[in-house]
Write a protein that holds these residues in place. Structure first.
Motif, PDB file in Angstrom:
ATOM      1  N   ALA A  18      67.930  -2.652  37.378  1.00 23.90           N
ATOM      2  CA  ALA A  18      68.271  -2.203  36.021  1.00 23.90           C
ATOM      3  C   ALA A  18      67.078  -1.489  35.395  1.00 23.90           C
ATOM      4  O   ALA A  18      65.914  -1.792  35.697  1.00 23.90           O
ATOM      5  CB  ALA A  18      68.699  -3.380  35.152  1.00 23.90           C
ATOM      6  N   LEU A  19      67.399  -0.541  34.526  1.00 26.89           N
ATOM      7  CA  LEU A  19      66.357   0.131  33.750  1.00 26.89           C
ATOM      8  C   LEU A  19      66.956   0.588  32.431  1.00 26.89           C
ATOM      9  O   LEU A  19      68.178   0.725  32.281  1.00 26.89           O
ATOM     10  CB  LEU A  19      65.743   1.299  34.527  1.00 26.89           C
ATOM     11  CG  LEU A  19      66.671   2.377  35.124  1.00 26.89           C
ATOM     12  CD1 LEU A  19      67.026   3.425  34.080  1.00 26.89           C
ATOM     13  CD2 LEU A  19      65.994   3.049  36.310  1.00 26.89           C
ATOM     14  N   VAL A  20      66.090   0.821  31.465  1.00 25.49           N
ATOM     15  CA  VAL A  20      66.489   1.275  30.142  1.00 25.49           C
ATOM     16  C   VAL A  20      65.790   2.588  29.867  1.00 25.49           C
ATOM     17  O   VAL A  20      64.583   2.722  30.099  1.00 25.49           O
ATOM     18  CB  VAL A  20      66.124   0.229  29.064  1.00 25.49           C
ATOM     19  CG1 VAL A  20      66.499   0.742  27.670  1.00 25.49           C
ATOM     20  CG2 VAL A  20      66.816  -1.105  29.349  1.00 25.49           C
ATOM     21  N   VAL A  21      66.555   3.587  29.386  1.00 25.15           N
ATOM     22  CA  VAL A  21      65.969   4.893  29.075  1.00 25.15           C
ATOM     23  C   VAL A  21      66.299   5.254  27.638  1.00 25.15           C
ATOM     24  O   VAL A  21      67.317   4.823  27.080  1.00 25.15           O
ATOM     25  CB  VAL A  21      66.490   5.998  30.020  1.00 25.15           C
ATOM     26  CG1 VAL A  21      66.120   5.678  31.461  1.00 25.15           C
ATOM     27  CG2 VAL A  21      67.997   6.182  29.890  1.00 25.15           C
ATOM     28  N   ASN A  22      65.429   6.042  27.034  1.00 32.55           N
ATOM     29  CA  ASN A  22      65.709   6.540  25.684  1.00 32.55           C
ATOM     30  C   ASN A  22      66.474   7.852  25.761  1.00 32.55           C
ATOM     31  O   ASN A  22      66.786   8.340  26.850  1.00 32.55           O
ATOM     32  CB  ASN A  22      64.423   6.665  24.873  1.00 32.55           C
ATOM     33  CG  ASN A  22      63.439   7.661  25.497  1.00 32.55           C
ATOM     34  OD1 ASN A  22      63.824   8.539  26.283  1.00 32.55           O
ATOM     35  ND2 ASN A  22      62.155   7.522  25.130  1.00 32.55           N
ATOM     36  N   GLN A  23      66.738   8.442  24.609  1.00 34.55           N
ATOM     37  CA  GLN A  23      67.550   9.654  24.586  1.00 34.55           C
ATOM     38  C   GLN A  23      66.844  10.862  25.207  1.00 34.55           C
ATOM     39  O   GLN A  23      67.498  11.848  25.550  1.00 34.55           O
ATOM     40  CB  GLN A  23      67.953   9.980  23.140  1.00 34.55           C
ATOM     41  CG  GLN A  23      68.861   8.914  22.536  1.00 34.55           C
ATOM     42  CD  GLN A  23      69.422   9.316  21.190  1.00 34.55           C
ATOM     43  OE1 GLN A  23      69.960  10.412  21.042  1.00 34.55           O
ATOM     44  NE2 GLN A  23      69.305   8.436  20.196  1.00 34.55           N
ATOM     45  N   GLN A  24      65.549  10.770  25.395  1.00 34.42           N
ATOM     46  CA  GLN A  24      64.811  11.848  26.050  1.00 34.42           C
ATOM     47  C   GLN A  24      64.767  11.674  27.570  1.00 34.42           C
ATOM     48  O   GLN A  24      64.180  12.489  28.281  1.00 34.42           O
ATOM     49  CB  GLN A  24      63.374  11.919  25.505  1.00 34.42           C
ATOM     50  CG  GLN A  24      63.267  12.412  24.066  1.00 34.42           C
ATOM     51  CD  GLN A  24      63.770  11.380  23.067  1.00 34.42           C
ATOM     52  OE1 GLN A  24      63.411  10.189  23.149  1.00 34.42           O
ATOM     53  NE2 GLN A  24      64.586  11.824  22.117  1.00 34.42           N
ATOM     54  N   GLY A  25      65.385  10.599  28.048  1.00 38.11           N
ATOM     55  CA  GLY A  25      65.409  10.354  29.492  1.00 38.11           C
ATOM     56  C   GLY A  25      64.142   9.703  30.006  1.00 38.11           C
ATOM     57  O   GLY A  25      63.867   9.751  31.216  1.00 38.11           O
ATOM     58  N   THR A  26      63.387   9.068  29.132  1.00 40.80           N
ATOM     59  CA  THR A  26      62.166   8.370  29.543  1.00 40.80           C
ATOM     60  C   THR A  26      62.486   6.906  29.813  1.00 40.80           C
ATOM     61  O   THR A  26      63.204   6.265  29.034  1.00 40.80           O
ATOM     62  CB  THR A  26      61.090   8.461  28.442  1.00 40.80           C
ATOM     63  OG1 THR A  26      60.807   9.839  28.203  1.00 40.80           O
ATOM     64  CG2 THR A  26      59.815   7.743  28.871  1.00 40.80           C
ATOM     65  N   ILE A  27      61.956   6.374  30.904  1.00 42.86           N
ATOM     66  CA  ILE A  27      62.191   4.972  31.267  1.00 42.86           C
ATOM     67  C   ILE A  27      61.293   4.093  30.399  1.00 42.86           C
ATOM     68  O   ILE A  27      60.057   4.205  30.449  1.00 42.86           O
ATOM     69  CB  ILE A  27      61.895   4.730  32.757  1.00 42.86           C
ATOM     70  CG1 ILE A  27      62.789   5.613  33.630  1.00 42.86           C
ATOM     71  CG2 ILE A  27      62.075   3.259  33.108  1.00 42.86           C
ATOM     72  CD1 ILE A  27      62.421   5.609  35.105  1.00 42.86           C
ATOM     73  N   ASP A  97      75.646   3.334  42.945  1.00 40.01           N
ATOM     74  CA  ASP A  97      76.703   3.178  41.947  1.00 40.01           C
ATOM     75  C   ASP A  97      76.016   2.707  40.674  1.00 40.01           C
ATOM     76  O   ASP A  97      75.145   1.825  40.710  1.00 40.01           O
ATOM     77  CB  ASP A  97      77.726   2.146  42.433  1.00 40.01           C
ATOM     78  CG  ASP A  97      78.958   2.094  41.535  1.00 40.01           C
ATOM     79  OD1 ASP A  97      79.070   2.936  40.628  1.00 40.01           O
ATOM     80  OD2 ASP A  97      79.809   1.213  41.753  1.00 40.01           O
ATOM     81  N   ILE A  98      76.367   3.294  39.550  1.00 40.80           N
ATOM     82  CA  ILE A  98      75.660   3.013  38.304  1.00 40.80           C
ATOM     83  C   ILE A  98      76.638   2.631  37.200  1.00 40.80           C
ATOM     84  O   ILE A  98      77.659   3.295  37.007  1.00 40.80           O
ATOM     85  CB  ILE A  98      74.833   4.239  37.851  1.00 40.80           C
ATOM     86  CG1 ILE A  98      73.728   4.522  38.865  1.00 40.80           C
ATOM     87  CG2 ILE A  98      74.221   4.011  36.472  1.00 40.80           C
ATOM     88  CD1 ILE A  98      72.867   5.713  38.507  1.00 40.80           C
ATOM     89  N   MET A  99      76.303   1.548  36.506  1.00 39.92           N
ATOM     90  CA  MET A  99      77.018   1.205  35.285  1.00 39.92           C
ATOM     91  C   MET A  99      76.096   1.518  34.115  1.00 39.92           C
ATOM     92  O   MET A  99      74.930   1.115  34.105  1.00 39.92           O
ATOM     93  CB  MET A  99      77.394  -0.272  35.262  1.00 39.92           C
ATOM     94  CG  MET A  99      78.155  -0.686  33.995  1.00 39.92           C
ATOM     95  SD  MET A  99      78.589  -2.449  33.968  1.00 39.92           S
ATOM     96  CE  MET A  99      77.031  -3.147  33.462  1.00 39.92           C
ATOM     97  N   TYR A 110      69.541   3.358  23.043  1.00 35.56           N
ATOM     98  CA  TYR A 110      69.040   3.451  24.410  1.00 35.56           C
ATOM     99  C   TYR A 110      70.230   3.338  25.365  1.00 35.56           C
ATOM    100  O   TYR A 110      71.322   2.916  24.972  1.00 35.56           O
ATOM    101  CB  TYR A 110      68.041   2.339  24.718  1.00 35.56           C
ATOM    102  CG  TYR A 110      66.772   2.388  23.904  1.00 35.56           C
ATOM    103  CD1 TYR A 110      65.654   3.070  24.358  1.00 35.56           C
ATOM    104  CD2 TYR A 110      66.707   1.740  22.658  1.00 35.56           C
ATOM    105  CE1 TYR A 110      64.486   3.113  23.608  1.00 35.56           C
ATOM    106  CE2 TYR A 110      65.552   1.784  21.901  1.00 35.56           C
ATOM    107  CZ  TYR A 110      64.442   2.467  22.373  1.00 35.56           C
ATOM    108  OH  TYR A 110      63.296   2.513  21.640  1.00 35.56           O
ATOM    109  N   ALA A 111      69.984   3.717  26.584  1.00 36.83           N
ATOM    110  CA  ALA A 111      70.990   3.505  27.635  1.00 36.83           C
ATOM    111  C   ALA A 111      70.417   2.530  28.651  1.00 36.83           C
ATOM    112  O   ALA A 111      69.261   2.671  29.068  1.00 36.83           O
ATOM    113  CB  ALA A 111      71.335   4.823  28.327  1.00 36.83           C
ATOM    114  N   ILE A 112      71.215   1.525  28.997  1.00 36.41           N
ATOM    115  CA  ILE A 112      70.798   0.589  30.041  1.00 36.41           C
ATOM    116  C   ILE A 112      71.646   0.863  31.277  1.00 36.41           C
ATOM    117  O   ILE A 112      72.871   0.980  31.187  1.00 36.41           O
ATOM    118  CB  ILE A 112      70.915  -0.882  29.574  1.00 36.41           C
ATOM    119  CG1 ILE A 112      70.444  -1.824  30.697  1.00 36.41           C
ATOM    120  CG2 ILE A 112      72.332  -1.234  29.132  1.00 36.41           C
ATOM    121  CD1 ILE A 112      70.263  -3.261  30.234  1.00 36.41           C
ATOM    122  N   ALA A 113      70.984   1.039  32.395  1.00 40.64           N
ATOM    123  CA  ALA A 113      71.664   1.363  33.655  1.00 40.64           C
ATOM    124  C   ALA A 113      71.497   0.216  34.626  1.00 40.64           C
ATOM    125  O   ALA A 113      70.378  -0.254  34.859  1.00 40.64           O
ATOM    126  CB  ALA A 113      71.091   2.643  34.244  1.00 40.64           C
TER     127      ALA A 113
END
Length: 307
Positions: A18-27, A97-99, A110-113
């Motif tokens: 799992a990882l979390v990224v901000n709206q700029q695509g930074t982890i 495969d990504i959720m 943020y987006a969590i993948a």
């Protein structure tokens, strides 16, 4: 921040990368499983661009996907979400495969993948496909000689009939029976008989065109389908087969020959069925046997003519 610490602890205990990224695509957060999956140290990914984990060919398009995700409220579930390739630090590409889910920390989106490596699943699927292909091939192959079996022959003959019906492509069926094979078995035993069948099948196949289809349909009986062929070309192929097996028989001192019945099909009639074609070719073959064996007879769908 407390929310960040809680989220960081959460993604470390879940069973997926799992990882979390901000709206700029930074982890901004990444768990150990994700770092290990991609072959990086944990510290190498924190603050890095998400593009680092993507093949170069899709990075520009992925920026648009990320912006679109942040612009919508929907999440993307595992198994029905994004499926594409990731890129390890080594440069190796692999399927993932990504959720994706939205998460807010102190009112910031943020987006969590959650990421699963599909390599084991793909390998298992490939193995199953290979095994099924082998099973299908075995189901259509004669175990002794390696040529087609009766099931494969019927299917191929039905295809030839359909092609004649739809496209007018002529074909011929040759039934090939090994004369005096029982005496060979009785004199030298079944082991020698089996080897003789193998060598004769190989010899017949060597004299055929690449498009011809050979099958063993009985103990010492073979069937040969010759697509897109003329009567003269049929005679040439059959003559080569007869000559090749005669040479082999002389070399091995087997004292066997071939009786061959041919049914040439170049016009669609009501009688053009597997059973009718087989019956005419079989009648031609046995007429040759009655006339002294080692004969090549050609039949039409209306009569049996000696050649």
């Amino acid at each position: 921040m407390k929310d960040e610490r809680d989220l960081s602890e959460l993604i470390e205990i879940i069973p997926d990368a799992a990882l979390v990224v901000n709206q700029q695509g930074t982890i901004v957060l990444v768990n150990r499983l994700a770092a290990d999956m991609y072959g990086y140290e944990h510290s190498e990914l924190l603050g890095a661009s998400l593009n680092l984990l993507l093949p170069e060919a899709i990075r520009t398009r992925h920026d648009a996907h990320l912006a679109s995700f942040f612009g919508r409220a929907e999440n993307r579930p595992m198994g029905r979400g994004l499926r594409f390739q990731g890129q390890r630090k080594s440069g190796e590409l692999f399927h993932v495969d990504i959720m994706l889910s939205h998460v807010h920390i102190k009112k910031v989106s943020y987006a969590i993948a959650f990421i699963r490596d599909l390599t084991p699943m793909r390998e298992a699927e490939d193995k199953i496909r290979r095994e099924l292909a082998i099973e299908r091939q075995q189901a259509l192959t004669d175990y002794l000689t390696g040529v087609g079996n009766r099931r494969a022959f019927v299917s191929e003959l039905e295809t030839s009939i359909e092609e004649l019906s739809q496209s007018g492509h002529p074909f011929a069926l040759a039934l090939i029976d090994i004369d005096n094979f029982k005496q060979l078995n009785d004199s030298f035993g079944h082991e020698v008989g089996d080897k003789a069948l193998q060598q004769i099948a190989h010899c017949i196949q060597e004299q055929c065109r690449g498009s011809d289809f050979l099958a063993r349909i009985g103990g010492d009986e073979f069937a040969l389908i010759l697509p897109l062929i003329t009567p003269d070309a049929v005679q040439a192929v059959i003559a080569r087969i007869n000559s090749g097996v005669a040479t082999l028989s002389n070399q091995q001192q087997w004292q066997v020959s071939l009786s061959i019945g041919v049914c040439f099909c170049d016009a669609l009639t009501a009688d053009l069925t597997v059973e009718t074609i087989m019956r005419h070719a079989d009648a031609a073959m046995y007429q040759g046997k009655r006339n002294g064996k080692g004969r090549i007879n050609v039949a039409s769908l209306t009569s049996v003519d000696s050649a």
